[in-house]
Design a protein around this motif. Structure first.
Motif, short mmCIF file in Angstrom:
data_model
loop_
_atom_site.label_atom_id
_atom_site.label_comp_id
_atom_site.label_asym_id
_atom_site.label_seq_id
_atom_site.Cartn_x
_atom_site.Cartn_y
_atom_site.Cartn_z
N VAL A 54 44.86 23.75 47.86
CA VAL A 54 44.29 24.81 49.01
C VAL A 54 45.80 25.98 49.63
CG1 VAL A 54 42.96 25.57 51.91
CG2 VAL A 54 42.58 22.86 49.81
N ARG A 55 47.13 24.96 50.11
CA ARG A 55 48.25 25.31 50.70
C ARG A 55 49.00 25.73 49.92
NH1 ARG A 55 48.76 22.54 56.45
NH2 ARG A 55 46.83 21.85 57.46
N ILE A 56 48.48 25.42 48.67
CA ILE A 56 50.22 25.79 47.90
C ILE A 56 49.79 26.82 47.02
CG2 ILE A 56 50.89 24.79 45.95
CD1 ILE A 56 50.79 22.35 47.16
N LEU A 57 48.56 26.99 46.08
CA LEU A 57 48.50 27.73 45.07
C LEU A 57 47.46 28.11 44.80
CD1 LEU A 57 49.31 29.89 42.32
CD2 LEU A 57 48.76 27.99 41.62
N PRO A 58 45.85 29.56 45.01
CA PRO A 58 44.64 29.80 44.52
C PRO A 58 44.07 29.59 43.58
CG PRO A 58 45.77 31.23 44.70
CD PRO A 58 47.21 30.43 44.82
N VAL A 59 44.64 27.74 43.05
CA VAL A 59 43.75 27.87 41.69
C VAL A 59 43.08 28.39 41.31
CG1 VAL A 59 43.44 25.56 40.55
CG2 VAL A 59 44.42 25.76 42.77
N LEU A 60 41.70 28.90 41.36
CA LEU A 60 40.52 28.96 41.13
C LEU A 60 40.20 30.52 41.82
CD1 LEU A 60 38.18 26.28 41.37
CD2 LEU A 60 39.07 26.95 39.31
N GLY A 61 41.37 31.26 42.63
CA GLY A 61 41.36 32.19 42.92
C GLY A 61 41.16 33.70 41.64
N MET A 62 41.10 33.43 40.90
CA MET A 62 41.20 34.50 39.91
C MET A 62 39.86 34.43 39.83
SD MET A 62 43.23 31.49 38.60
CE MET A 62 44.59 32.33 39.13
N ILE A 63 39.19 33.86 39.27
CA ILE A 63 37.94 33.62 38.33
C ILE A 63 37.08 34.50 39.20
CG2 ILE A 63 36.61 31.87 37.71
CD1 ILE A 63 38.72 31.31 36.51
N PRO A 64 36.79 34.51 40.12
CA PRO A 64 35.60 35.30 40.82
C PRO A 64 36.20 37.16 40.02
CG PRO A 64 36.11 33.93 42.25
CD PRO A 64 37.15 33.92 41.32
N ALA A 65 37.50 36.91 40.60
CA ALA A 65 37.94 38.20 39.69
C ALA A 65 37.85 38.54 38.43
CB ALA A 65 39.50 38.51 40.41
N ILE A 66 38.12 37.63 37.73
CA ILE A 66 37.65 38.27 36.46
C ILE A 66 36.03 38.24 35.33
CG2 ILE A 66 37.77 36.50 33.99
CD1 ILE A 66 40.54 35.61 35.19
N PHE A 67 35.41 36.72 36.63
CA PHE A 67 33.91 37.86 36.49
C PHE A 67 33.58 39.03 36.78
CE2 PHE A 67 34.39 33.69 34.83
CZ PHE A 67 33.28 33.00 34.92
N GLY A 68 33.95 39.11 38.13
CA GLY A 68 33.78 40.36 39.12
C GLY A 68 33.98 41.79 37.71
N MET A 69 35.08 41.59 37.18
CA MET A 69 35.34 42.54 36.35
C MET A 69 34.71 42.59 35.29
SD MET A 69 39.74 42.82 35.73
CE MET A 69 40.15 41.44 35.61
N HIS A 70 34.26 42.31 34.27
CA HIS A 70 33.45 41.54 33.39
C HIS A 70 31.88 41.96 34.28
CE1 HIS A 70 35.26 39.90 29.87
NE2 HIS A 70 35.57 39.26 31.03
N ILE A 71 31.36 41.82 35.04
CA ILE A 71 30.05 42.65 35.43
C ILE A 71 30.65 43.73 35.31
CG2 ILE A 71 29.05 42.57 38.18
CD1 ILE A 71 29.38 39.66 38.00
N ALA A 72 31.74 44.36 36.59
CA ALA A 72 32.06 46.07 36.89
C ALA A 72 32.02 46.95 35.45
CB ALA A 72 32.66 46.09 37.20
N THR A 73 32.38 46.51 33.82
CA THR A 73 32.07 46.17 32.79
C THR A 73 30.80 46.81 31.96
OG1 THR A 73 34.93 45.37 32.18
CG2 THR A 73 33.35 46.13 30.30
N TYR A 74 30.36 45.60 32.30
CA TYR A 74 28.75 45.78 31.59
C TYR A 74 27.68 46.84 32.50
CZ TYR A 74 24.34 44.56 30.66
OH TYR A 74 22.89 44.49 30.26
N LEU A 75 28.18 47.15 33.78
CA LEU A 75 27.27 47.72 34.78
C LEU A 75 27.97 49.46 34.27
CD1 LEU A 75 27.39 46.68 38.42
CD2 LEU A 75 25.47 46.66 36.89
N VAL A 76 28.90 49.55 34.38
CA VAL A 76 29.93 51.03 33.94
C VAL A 76 29.36 51.12 32.04
CG1 VAL A 76 31.76 52.47 33.09
CG2 VAL A 76 31.99 51.00 35.39
N CYS A 77 28.98 49.59 31.57
CA CYS A 77 28.68 50.55 30.13
C CYS A 77 27.05 50.43 30.27
CB CYS A 77 28.62 49.50 29.14
SG CYS A 77 30.69 49.24 28.81
N GLU A 78 26.34 50.29 30.84
CA GLU A 78 25.22 50.47 31.34
C GLU A 78 24.31 51.34 32.07
OE1 GLU A 78 22.02 48.38 30.56
OE2 GLU A 78 23.31 47.68 29.44
#
Length: 214
Positions: A54-78
């Motif tokens: 918790v206090r050293i590195l956001p281990v999973l912090g990038m995962i929501p961002a990666i998923f969000g970018m994929h969702i945004a890509t899908y929505l823009v294409c739609e």
């Protein structure tokens, strides 16, 4: 989805094909926290699981961002009228699933006396689930190795073939498994306690899936 009224199609989702396996000896885990971090306070209070840094590195912090970018890509294409026809081919394993089903049909024809051209009681999706998700694309037997020629075979020949009663092994192991049953050997006698327990864990997972979907 809802276990009583499952929705099996029609909802776009973003997901990862990586399946963690706690019983895989090669699975990677988190490094233990150094002692000085524990001296700073109760490091586990805000952690979702043990040893989460918790206090050293956001281990999973990038995962929501990666998923969000994929969702945004899908929505823009739609919205732009340019649909992503096949965003993920599920590892490109459709031909492998077909081969697994074909080989299993051949084995069941010899063992259970299926009539020619009779289909096994498993859909293509169920064959894919058995291999990809339930058994992690690896052997059902410890140490759960990746197989160059995976084969599906019925685990208990005294029970009907099903998602629960099907394992992934090598062709040699499948032949040994069938021969063992012909000679009256139980799975415990044939493979040992470790293998039987590993298969039973997978069967428990399969039963949970069947109850949720059907």
């Amino acid at each position: 989805m809802h276990p009583v009224h499952p929705v099996l199609a029609g909802i776009p989702v973003v997901y990862s094909t990586e399946v963690p396996s706690s019983d895989d000896p090669n699975a990677l885990g988190l490094l233990p926290l150094p002692d000085e971090e524990f001296q700073k306070g109760k490091v586990d209070e805000l952690a979702p699981f043990a040893d989460f840094r918790v206090r050293i590195l956001p281990v999973l912090g990038m995962i929501p961002a990666i998923f969000g970018m994929h969702i945004a890509t899908y929505l823009v294409c739609e919205l732009g009228g340019r649909k992503i026809e096949e965003p993920l081919a599920v590892k490109g394993r459709k031909k492998l699933w077909d081969k697994l089903a074909k080989d299993l049909t051949a084995r069941e024809t010899k063992w259970a006396g299926l009539e020619k051209q009779q289909r096994i009681p498993l859909t293509d999706q169920e064959v894919g689930f058995i291999f990809e998700e339930l058994h992690r694309s690896k052997s059902s037997f410890p140490p759960f190795e990746s197989l160059s020629r995976p084969t599906l075979v019925r685990w208990d020949f005294n029970r009907p073939l099903s998602v629960v009663n099907c394992i992934v092994v090598s062709p040699q192991e499948a032949s040994k498994h069938e021969e063992g049953y012909r000679n009256g050997l139980s799975p415990l006698q044939l493979w040992g306690e470790e293998v039987v327990e590993a298969v039973q864990r997978r069967q428990a997972e399969a039963e949970h899936w069947v109850k949720a979907v059907y």
